[in-house]
Design an enzyme around this catalytic site. Structure first.
Site, PDB file in Angstrom:
ATOM      1  CG  ASP A  52      41.169  58.611  22.681  1.00  9.12           C
ATOM      2  OD1 ASP A  52      40.128  58.853  22.046  1.00  9.12           O
ATOM      3  OD2 ASP A  52      41.258  57.669  23.502  1.00  9.12           O
ATOM      4  CG  ASP A  94      36.969  52.180  23.177  1.00  9.86           C
ATOM      5  OD1 ASP A  94      37.114  52.920  22.188  1.00  9.86           O
ATOM      6  OD2 ASP A  94      37.499  52.393  24.280  1.00  9.86           O
TER       7      ASP A  94
END
Length: 426
Positions: free
Chosen positions: A175, A236
């Site tokens: 990430d 997301d």
């Protein structure tokens, strides 16, 4: 005699067009794409299961032992993936997302799993996953902290890569939270890629590099592909139709930039499949499955396989749709047209076949009919001079033989999709 001559000339010209189209297609499809990360992995889109969308950062195992991020959860999911048909159709990677770590590194600077929630540690979990014929994925962050606030990998890239390899990890989701500059972000993603390769272990490298670049400037996808096996571009996914629509809208708005760079070894990642959860209707689940196949997307489910309904299971395990996603030609599909709240998507497949998806974006009323000339499909190649068309979704049925001059009429439910496979008949 004149009529026969005209027909013969017409057939010769038509054959010439067919051969020219085929030659052009083979030439274009054979052109090398951008250079891929040289680790020999992800030659087709990665398939598996990832905990984040469904289980998020639930660390409350005392009150919610069956839904917290813990060793127990992953052991149970591994058992089901191996025994309930998931592994058999290609879902191979069992992936841990954020919140698996202890709050601090150990005395030697290494990441460690939370001792209460993962009492056996990651190495033992990996051994169990491997014993089931599956592979284990794990999560870390390029910055100082993960998105949930656990230790980041900045300054520890080599140590963390070695730790993951020692544990037997097979995939790293990396990430991009808490990184203080674009330079550190790019350098960190490159550094970790090289560090993983130096371990000698085959580890799929899943990046979120372009996701964190887009707010500032357009990412260099040629460079990203050289370091990553797949990469997130957009926000997301959520368990909602609005979220799926926003991902598809972003993809079509940027398809000229992102479609050409995808191929064996490197894929655009529109995020997890949320099929089998709560927010999507049956038709919307069909749309996600169909278009993730068209987009050559990693198929990483985020759901509870312990309690999934048979309808969602059948959709996720549909071998014909998975075959489109995993097609060895490795070309990502794209939106061909949009009109009257319909979208038509298509994807070239091996053996000169094509996949076509027709999406009804209208959210009011009932099923609507859509008619399209088959000459417009597959860059004029799919049914030239003829083809066999099979509907794969929402239910499989043979539609039959179509000539180049034919029209194809389908009926599509609101927010639903009809997925077709077109194969050369001659």
């Amino acid at each position: 005699m004149m009529t026969a001559t005209v027909k013969l000339v017409s057939r010769v010209r038509r054959l010439g067009c067919v051969l020219a189209f085929c030659f052009l297609a083979l030439f274009l499809w054979g052109l090398p794409g951008a250079r891929a990360l040289d680790n020999g992995l992800a030659m087709t889109p990665t398939m598996g299961w990832l905990h984040w969308e469904r289980f998020m950062c639930n660390v409350n195992c005392q009150e919610e032992p069956d839904s917290c991020v813990s060793e127990k959860l992953f052991l149970q999911i591994a058992e089901i993936m191996a025994s309930d048909g998931w592994k058999d159709v290609g879902y191979e990677y069992l992936c841990i997302d954020d919140c698996w770590m202890a709050p601090e590194r150990d005395s030697e600077g290494r990441l460690q799993a939370d001792p209460k929630r993962f009492p056996g540690g990651i190495r033992r979990l990996a051994n169990y996953v491997h014993s089931k014929g599956l592979k284990l994925g794990i999560y870390a962050d390029v910055g100082n902290k993960t998105c949930a606030g656990f230790p980041g990998s900045f300054g520890y890239y080599d140590i963390d890569a070695k730790t993951f390899a020692d544990w037997g990890v097979d995939l790293l989701k990396f990430d991009g939270c808490y990184c203080d500059s674009i330079k550190h972000l790019a350098d960190g993603y490159k550094h970790m890629s090289l560090a993983l390769n130096r371990t000698g272990r085959s580890i799929v490298y899943s990046c979120e590099w372009p996701l964190y670049m887009w707010p500032i400037f357009k990412p260099n996808y040629t460079e990203i592909r050289e370091y990553c096996n797949h990469w997130r571009n957009f926000a997301d996914v959520y368990d909602s139709w609005q979220s799926i629509r926003s991902i598809l809208d972003w993809t079509t708005s940027n398809q000229e930039s992102i479609v050409p760079v995808a191929g064996p070894g490197g894929w655009n990642d529109p995020d997890m499949l949320v099929i089998g959860n709560f927010g999507l209707s049956r038709d919307q689940q069909i749309t996600q499955m169909a278009l993730w196949a068209i987009m050559a997307a990693p198929l990483l489910m985020s759901n509870d396989l312990r309690h999934i309904c048979l309808e969602a299971k059948a959709l996720l395990q549909d071998k014909d749709v998975i075959a489109i996603n995993q097609d060895p030609l490795g070309k990502q599909g794209y939106r061909l047209r949009k009109e009257d709240n319909f979208e038509v998507w298509e994807r070239p497949l091996s053996n000169l076949a094509w996949a076509v998806a027709m999406v009804n974006l209208q959210e009011i009323g009932g099923p609507r009919s859509y008619t399209i000339s088959v000459t417009s499909l597959g860059q004029g190649l799919a049914c030239n001079p003829d083809c066999l068309i099979t509907q794969l979704l929402p239910v499989k049925r043979k539609l039959g033989f179509y000539e180049w001059t034919s029209s194809l009429k389908t009926q599509v439910n609101p927010t639903g999709t009809v997925l077709l496979r077109l194969e050369r008949a001659s």
